[in-house]
Enzyme design. Structure first.
Site, short mmCIF file in Angstrom:
data_model
loop_
_atom_site.label_atom_id
_atom_site.label_comp_id
_atom_site.label_asym_id
_atom_site.label_seq_id
_atom_site.Cartn_x
_atom_site.Cartn_y
_atom_site.Cartn_z
N GLY A 15 54.42 67.15 44.50
CA GLY A 15 54.80 66.25 43.41
C GLY A 15 55.27 64.88 43.83
N SER A 16 54.81 64.40 45.00
CA SER A 16 55.28 63.07 45.41
C SER A 16 54.72 61.97 44.50
CB SER A 16 54.96 62.79 46.88
OG SER A 16 53.58 62.59 47.06
N ASN A 106 43.19 61.08 36.77
CA ASN A 106 43.43 61.89 37.97
C ASN A 106 43.53 60.95 39.16
OD1 ASN A 106 43.45 64.27 39.69
ND2 ASN A 106 41.31 63.79 40.19
N HIS A 108 42.89 60.80 43.20
CA HIS A 108 42.12 61.55 44.21
C HIS A 108 42.14 60.75 45.52
CE1 HIS A 108 39.10 64.23 45.80
NE2 HIS A 108 38.42 63.18 46.23
N SER A 135 41.62 56.85 44.73
CA SER A 135 41.05 56.40 43.46
C SER A 135 41.80 57.02 42.30
CB SER A 135 39.58 56.84 43.35
OG SER A 135 38.81 56.40 44.45
N GLU A 142 33.13 66.76 35.20
CA GLU A 142 32.63 66.77 36.57
C GLU A 142 33.80 66.57 37.54
OE1 GLU A 142 29.17 64.30 38.92
OE2 GLU A 142 29.68 63.77 36.85
N LEU A 143 33.97 67.44 38.50
CA LEU A 143 35.12 67.38 39.42
C LEU A 143 35.16 66.03 40.14
CD1 LEU A 143 37.45 68.91 40.90
CD2 LEU A 143 35.74 69.45 42.66
N ASP A 144 36.25 65.32 39.98
CA ASP A 144 36.46 64.01 40.62
C ASP A 144 35.32 63.04 40.30
OD1 ASP A 144 38.81 65.02 41.82
OD2 ASP A 144 37.66 65.81 43.50
N GLU A 173 48.95 55.60 47.33
CA GLU A 173 48.83 56.37 46.08
C GLU A 173 50.06 56.15 45.21
OE1 GLU A 173 47.67 60.50 46.32
OE2 GLU A 173 46.70 60.17 48.25
C1 GRF Z 1 47.55 63.60 46.50
O1 GRF Z 1 46.97 63.29 47.74
C2 GRF Z 1 46.58 63.33 45.39
O2 GRF Z 1 45.76 62.24 45.64
C3 GRF Z 1 45.77 64.60 45.37
O3 GRF Z 1 46.68 65.62 45.63
C4 GRF Z 1 47.77 65.10 46.37
C5 GRF Z 1 49.01 65.40 45.59
O4 GRF Z 1 50.18 65.09 46.32
N1 GRF Z 1 45.07 64.74 44.12
P1 GRF Z 1 51.58 65.14 45.62
O5 GRF Z 1 51.75 66.57 45.06
O6 GRF Z 1 51.59 64.12 44.53
O7 GRF Z 1 52.59 64.87 46.69
#
Ligand code: GRF
Length: 211
Positions: A15-16, A106, A108, A135, A142-144, A173
């Site tokens: 959950g970062s 989402n 990714h 991204s 469709e996945l991602d 991110e």
């Molecule tokens: C992240 O790398 C995100 O891009 C991917 O899953 C990971 C989740 O990390 N979809 P966190 O749980 O938010 O730390």
């Protein structure tokens, strides 16, 4: 809208990204954090921020679609305008996703359309890429695979490993996701059968500097 955007998030892991979204202090209401794993760190982060949480166990449902309908139903019941998938590690039933067209994003860890699915850092290294990234895209069945709205980029060096790429990219991110959610909250980024930014269709993914 005369009230803050109501945001729900689904996460399966630590959950970062959720923590970064909370810490960004955006003018949004995070109305629910849901998970398919009761032990997800994301749920603890939400609870300590006073955000309602829900964890449903896929094993309690006969089919994948039943589980998805139940979990996404809870998101709808919470009154969410926007659903953020922040490390939600499940493929979602197409009929359930369809209800959220233009209202779910989402994050990714790759420069989509490269490396959909898992092990993106490893695949980037194996390909010898000199650039990697993350991204944010609108969610489709469709996945991602949905339309990409924004990307963050990092350079790949000769000494990089999966772990070093993952940790450097995570920092990006944590800037990218709140930037996109903030742009949706302010109305700069919206969906009208396609993504519009400042009223214009997106010709290419936004960069963090565009926000
Ligand atoms: C992240 O790398 C995100 O891009 C991917 O899953 C990971 C989740 O990390 N979809 P966190 O749980 O938010 O730390």
């Amino acid at each position: 809208m005369d009230r803050p955007l109501r945001v729900a998030a689904l996460a399966s892991g630590r959950g970062s990204n959720l923590a970064a979204l909370i810490a960004a202090g955006l003018p949004i209401d995070i109305v629910l954090v849901g998970s398919d794993k009761a032990s997800a760190g994301a749920l603890a982060i939400a609870a300590s921020a006073g955000i309602p949480t829900v964890a449903l166990n896929p094993r309690d449902y006969a089919t994948r679609a039943d589980f998805d309908r139940a979990l996404f139903g809870r998101v709808a019941d919470a009154g969410a305008d926007l659903l953020v998938l922040a490390g939600f590690m499940r493929i979602i039933d197409a009929s359930v996703v369809a209800d959220w067209e233009g209202r779910a994003i989402n994050i990714h860890p790759s420069l989509l359309p490269k490396y959909r699915g898992l092990h993106t850092h490893r695949r980037c290294l194996e390909a010898g890429d000199t650039e990697h990234g993350a991204s944010v895209h609108f969610v489709t069945a469709e996945l991602d695979g949905g339309p990409v709205v924004a990307q963050a980029r990092i350079a790949v060096g000769p000494d990089d490993t999966e772990a070093s790429l993952a940790s450097r990219l995570l920092v990006e991110e944590h800037r990218l996701l709140p930037a996109v959610v903030g742009a949706i909250a302010s109305g700069r980024l919206r969906w009208e059968s396609r993504a519009l930014f400042d009223g214009l269709p997106l010709a290419s993914p936004l960069d963090i500097a565009d926000f």
